[in-house]
Design a protein around this motif. Sequence first.
Motif, short mmCIF file in Angstrom:
data_model
loop_
_atom_site.label_atom_id
_atom_site.label_comp_id
_atom_site.label_asym_id
_atom_site.label_seq_id
_atom_site.Cartn_x
_atom_site.Cartn_y
_atom_site.Cartn_z
N UNK A 9 0.74 -1.26 0.09
CA UNK A 9 -0.06 -0.06 -0.05
C UNK A 9 0.80 1.28 -0.05
N UNK A 47 -5.66 -5.47 -1.63
CA UNK A 47 -5.32 -6.73 -0.91
C UNK A 47 -4.94 -7.75 -1.53
N UNK A 48 -5.51 -7.93 -2.75
CA UNK A 48 -5.19 -9.12 -3.74
C UNK A 48 -3.46 -9.00 -4.05
N UNK A 50 -1.21 -7.40 -2.31
CA UNK A 50 -0.45 -7.58 -1.08
C UNK A 50 -0.21 -9.11 -0.83
N UNK A 51 -1.13 -9.85 -1.13
CA UNK A 51 -1.25 -11.26 -1.03
C UNK A 51 -0.17 -11.92 -1.78
N UNK A 52 0.08 -11.43 -3.10
CA UNK A 52 1.03 -11.92 -3.73
C UNK A 52 2.52 -11.60 -3.39
N UNK A 53 2.58 -10.65 -2.60
CA UNK A 53 3.81 -10.19 -2.18
C UNK A 53 5.23 -10.46 -3.23
N UNK B 355 5.03 -9.38 5.77
CA UNK B 355 3.61 -8.80 5.38
C UNK B 355 2.63 -9.42 6.46
N UNK B 359 -6.36 -8.36 4.32
CA UNK B 359 -6.99 -7.20 4.98
C UNK B 359 -7.94 -6.60 3.64
N UNK B 490 -2.61 -15.92 6.20
CA UNK B 490 -3.00 -15.38 4.86
C UNK B 490 -3.66 -16.60 4.01
#
Lengths: 81, 762
Positions: A9, A47-48, A50-53, B355, B359, B490
């Motif tokens: 973010x 959010x999506x 971030x999930x991948x990173x 991480x 959210x 997650x």
Amino acid sequence: MGRTAPTYRQALDERLKRWETFERLLTTPKEREAFALLRSGARRYVAQATQVGSPDLLESILLSVLLDIAQRLPPRDADAD
Amino acid sequence: MPGEAWLLDITDASDGRSVLLWTKDRGSGAVRSEAVAFRPPIYAAAPRTDRTALARDLRNDPLVDEVVERTERPSLFDTRPVTLLAVRPCSNRSRRTIAEKIDRRGDFHRFTLYDVDLTAPQLYHLTHDLYPFAPVVRRNGAWVVTEPAELVDYELPPLRLAPLEVRWTGGTRLPGPGDRITEIRLGPERLEGAEEELVRALPSEIARLDPDVVLTDGGDALDLPWLYAGAARYGLSDAEFVLGRVPSRWSPLRGARSYMSYGRVLHSAAAFNLPGRFHFDRANSVLFEDIELPGLIDAARLSRLSLQSVVRQSPGTSFSAMEIAEAVRSGVRIPWKKNRPERFRTAEHMVSADRGGTILRPPVGVHDHLDEFDFASLFPQIMVRHNLSAETLDCPCCPKSPHIAPELGYRSCTKRVGLLPRTLLPLLTHRAALKAAMRASPLGSPERRRLHGRVKMLKWILVTAFGYQGYRNARFGRIECHEAINAYARELFADMVREAERAGYRLLHGIVDSMWLAPGPGCVPAEEFARTIGERYRLPLGYEGRYRWVVFLPTVSDGFGVPNRYYGVYESGEFKLRGIGGRRHDTTGVARRLEGEILQILAKARDASEFRHLVPRALARADRFAERLREGDWPRTDLTIARRTTAAVDDYAVFTDTVSALYQSRAIGRLLEPGEKVRYVVLERRSRSWSNRVRLEGTMHGDERYDIDAYLELLAREVETLLAPFGVTRAGLLARWGARPAPPRDRYTSPSRPRQLRLATG
């Protein structure tokens, strides 16, 4: 607080800030609107992404923006395949 | 089995060679103290070449009484026994000094020290199987507990509580220069008279009432230092001016300090203890604002920390103490400094590992008939389920472990249960039992409130258990644990999206361990869904309930939903409010009142469509508030604004209401430190004079003219927060109420304040 790497973010906000320079030289309202759409597309899937990173920020931004555009397209005609 | 007495507390004795055991007799209620000789050693591990010389030097040290060699496995990471020096100090007060000497001698890295910062009272609890508030019986000349600390349903000793409050010239709570104490309130008593008389009378009054707990509101910063200063002024000695149950020195236990926590600047006043009694300062306790006595006593029992420490420290301290207790039980010593640096990792790994949980951003607006599900204590459950602990992660003994953290690949041990899961499991059981008891007790009953407080305390402790894994100074923490917990969470969340769909729901919103699902036609009943998922993933999933309606609120910046800002009403009629005014500590009375009334209006809606119909009525109520506020006679106590200061008064760069209040506070001799709260009413927000702009609480007369526009702005902000999804804006409301816009905030320069000048020009 104590983080080493910025969150997705934060990185996104930073990048979008940089893009403002690009935006300032857009000359028509239509272009500016379209640009705003890109920006909100990028923010919609925070959010999506971030999930991948992924270490590749641009990959995440592009994926978000493309998906935002793709889901706005009119429903595909079954015969067109 | 009931004991003959309760063990209330263990404290250091003033001789430095023993501890005081404070017990309350079951029959008579009398509190006695008994000194027991106790000087626990500290331990030092040193390479053999250094050890002999170190032992010889320590034996010649006047601070050291005795040095003995012992062979054991002191650390969680030790696979082979090592030889330790057990160093017994002549006085418990020199534990730290001796440790520092040893550390310096080892160039701060060659020797490992253990048990250094455990206090004698803490170690006495741990080595004698005692805990605070234990029922005890006398056996062979020693106190023995009659039931385990983990018991959920235990009997509390009757405690005598007495509030203590000092008042100064003119009856004020904010003494100015030259003011004297004019009144002392202690429990039901009200002492009035000349300062000297009052100060001399107080010790005998306290002794007569003999409270177990002295309650103050600001006692650390205000009442006690003033009382002690008074006692010194009238020549009273430590032995004459006794407020505890034994004479003690008056100096504060801990100095005042400002610090940062979760992005806020906080302040804690110097701490004054009253040996033999507990002193709870509501204004100087992180926890006491929130948690009541039963929860605090639970924490003391389980952590083996004195109730006084639990009240003064953060829940993290209690959790650390619980880990320490568990470690000591299993024969491990407690390392003084964590000598475990982070591993080197690639930047790519950093980005992937560092991480939090998932959210989502909720769809802004009002939604009806949503179901909410929460995983109960998800992070601690994950730690227990996957055996996550500093010493069990990537252990050398289990290269084929099936417990592998998703994406990160960290393995956890399958051969031994880690310290963290061992500490957590009883807490989780305890909390589940309390929660079940709470649900079974009648709504609104005092019993339910007490249980709620206890559940909340444990919740905080469990939250810090996770947070501490990522904190570099946490004794048993390890950053990889923190990362693994998030990775498991997650992964679980991503699974839930499909699980919900398969069960006929659609995921509308989710935060880490909570989900808001929209049930589709023919979906699996909510209770059943929760049960099946809980069993399939072996993590308890709770069904919180169905909402009549819930409103997700937008950000100001991009208009997308804020994850944690929403309000709604369950079918049971119960509200759920997050991130709106009433939930925040600094919300002004008038705004809180308006919010409450608007929510009462909206609560009548049974679904989203009825909700939308009620919005105009909510706005009409806001209009009425605005109208009454304009009349200028709104009660001033409802207009008091509380702000936490973030810097010293001279370090502010912009001249604000808060800065004005800080100047006023300084003018009456009360200099506020960063992190302390200042309370005031805004009189004229456009004024450039600090004495006219606001009025400090405590110096108000109640008939001051307040700044109507400033408070209309406050109301408009509150209404906008609640109703933004329905086209309500702050600017629109202000225009409708005919309020003038706020003056621009500009830099404030004062030639006499060089630091501000630099900020202003630079």
